[in-house]
Design a protein around this motif. Sequence first.
Motif, PDB file in Angstrom:
ATOM      1  N   UNK A 222       0.830  -1.255  -0.138  1.00  0.00           N
ATOM      2  CA  UNK A 222       0.294   0.039  -0.367  1.00  0.00           C
ATOM      3  C   UNK A 222       0.853   1.495  -0.402  1.00  0.00           C
ATOM      4  N   UNK A 223       1.473   1.366   0.618  1.00  0.00           N
ATOM      5  CA  UNK A 223       2.903   2.903   0.732  1.00  0.00           C
ATOM      6  C   UNK A 223       3.166   3.386  -0.373  1.00  0.00           C
ATOM      7  N   UNK A 224       4.272   1.522  -0.879  1.00  0.00           N
ATOM      8  CA  UNK A 224       4.994   1.880  -2.572  1.00  0.00           C
ATOM      9  C   UNK A 224       3.281   2.313  -3.711  1.00  0.00           C
ATOM     10  N   UNK A 225       2.691   2.006  -3.153  1.00  0.00           N
ATOM     11  CA  UNK A 225       1.415   2.030  -4.281  1.00  0.00           C
ATOM     12  C   UNK A 225       1.113   3.412  -4.517  1.00  0.00           C
ATOM     13  N   UNK A 226       0.550   3.998  -3.005  1.00  0.00           N
ATOM     14  CA  UNK A 226      -0.135   4.804  -2.701  1.00  0.00           C
ATOM     15  C   UNK A 226       0.041   5.785  -4.437  1.00  0.00           C
ATOM     16  N   UNK A 227       0.921   6.351  -4.661  1.00  0.00           N
ATOM     17  CA  UNK A 227       0.523   7.067  -5.251  1.00  0.00           C
ATOM     18  C   UNK A 227      -0.203   6.729  -6.440  1.00  0.00           C
ATOM     19  N   UNK A 228      -0.672   5.444  -6.718  1.00  0.00           N
ATOM     20  CA  UNK A 228      -0.984   5.025  -7.756  1.00  0.00           C
ATOM     21  C   UNK A 228      -2.811   5.370  -7.827  1.00  0.00           C
ATOM     22  N   UNK A 229      -2.560   5.478  -6.199  1.00  0.00           N
ATOM     23  CA  UNK A 229      -4.186   4.717  -5.786  1.00  0.00           C
ATOM     24  C   UNK A 229      -5.305   6.323  -6.255  1.00  0.00           C
TER      25      UNK A 229
ATOM     26  N   UNK B 238     -11.850  -0.955   0.401  1.00  0.00           N
ATOM     27  CA  UNK B 238     -12.155  -1.973  -1.451  1.00  0.00           C
ATOM     28  C   UNK B 238     -10.461  -2.527  -1.738  1.00  0.00           C
ATOM     29  N   UNK B 239      -9.838  -1.085  -1.558  1.00  0.00           N
ATOM     30  CA  UNK B 239      -7.995  -1.276  -2.377  1.00  0.00           C
ATOM     31  C   UNK B 239      -7.417  -2.446  -1.445  1.00  0.00           C
ATOM     32  N   UNK B 240      -7.979  -2.193   0.373  1.00  0.00           N
ATOM     33  CA  UNK B 240      -6.930  -2.580   0.726  1.00  0.00           C
ATOM     34  C   UNK B 240      -7.251  -3.853   0.795  1.00  0.00           C
TER      35      UNK B 240
END
Lengths: 286, 197
Positions: free
Chosen positions: B59-66, B74-76
């Motif tokens: 989540x931390x690494x991909x948060x900028x893509x969320x 839901x994403x989590x």
Amino acid sequence: MNQEKAKDFFSSYYEGSLEPGLVQALEQAMQRDVSLRADYRNFENTYEELGNLKYEAIEIPFDLADQILARIDRQSLERRNDKQPAWTGWLRNFAIAGICCVAILGAALSIRNLKGNSAGASFIPTPASAQDEISVEPTPNHAATVHFAPASSQTLTIKEGLNGTDRSRMPSDGAEITTTLENPTVTATAFELETTDDARPTLIAIPGSSRSAVTKGGGNMEAFARALADHYNVPVEVHAAHPTVNLNWEFKAANPADAAKSVLDVTLYNIDWRANGLLVISESAN
Amino acid sequence: MSERFAEDSILVSRSQAGDRTAFNDLVAKHHPRAYQYAYRLTRNSEEASDIVVEAFLRVFNALHNFKGQSSFVTWLYRIMTNCYLDHKKRDKSKRNVSLETTLQTESGELTRQIIDPKASPYEETEKDARSIRMDQAVNQLPEYQRAMIVMYHSEMMSYEEIAAALDLPVGTVKSRLNRARLSLRDLLSKDEELFRI
């Protein structure tokens, strides 16, 4: 409607979301076929049993949030180290070598001074406590300045955490020494300050660049100081005769002083949140 | 919870802007639910913790893509499910160890001891036998079906939320869940004695 097709509609039929035409067809099929009816009864039982799954109580590990944040910090640190050019390693080694030279030179000078003073000593000085000799001043950017002004020749040893490895040893012939403790990491870091004459160490916890939302935890006095520093974003100074005491905490208070008072026995500990932001916890000498 | 923490959307946008405190709040707010989901899937506290830690790292690494097209929760769940499936895949590739083999140690040869994953007799008496059978049956389902059963019946997610979390059409979720329930019924009916009413 054959048996296999009928089974496809079991969930929708049970949930009442099946179209009226299909409901009629399924009910007719179940009337005709005894085994299909029995199948559906079993299915109903299973569905009802599944409804109990949500009531299961699951205990969350108290340190899970810490584990998550520590893993993220470790990744950040690894990435930062990967980015550093090779020459920074050399630079660091040179810096360490320089500090060592200064420390050895300082130690040699202090031993010479000790020898010189002992001949003319006319009284045995009462050792002042480290608390009296060390003063800590928080500075911006997650750092603190330590002033060490011993009454006699002494060495200040700074360790990485409680009983950790020596970070530096600074001898003083009685003159004031000033040094800065910095925390470049995301989470709080603790240092132990030890003086030659005082068995009671001083712990300093300096908050990291990020404030932690973790409210619950357990551990010794160092872990408690770090947790306070992390959660309330304040530097913490601890003078404890029993720093390995086991503590459990849950931070509900609005400020770090009240949080510390809710965990520690106030008859044994003096808790002082100073105007400069430093939280000082002192265990009484008795 | 909602009193202590800001809305997910606010925390997410602050985290995306580099506010680590906001991210820490997201962790503090959602890690209990994430752990419950992982534990229900694995029935093992260590594995569940590993999955949750790995998921929040992702989540931390991909948060900028969320982009916020679905809710953060839901994403989590999607990330958690992927972590769980990856974990199981790794587990399977490691598991090919013969039970007959012995371990060579400095002090000689040791017989390999296999831990029985079933509940102990003590646990059996502590927990209702029916729910133990249900746990065991759920654990025998294929991973994807297990995830769906847990989402729907334990996490109380709707078909639409599961569809969004798994990136599947709602109809597919409904039919797969129906199949999973039928499989559970077959597994449980083997233990007729216990389940006969």
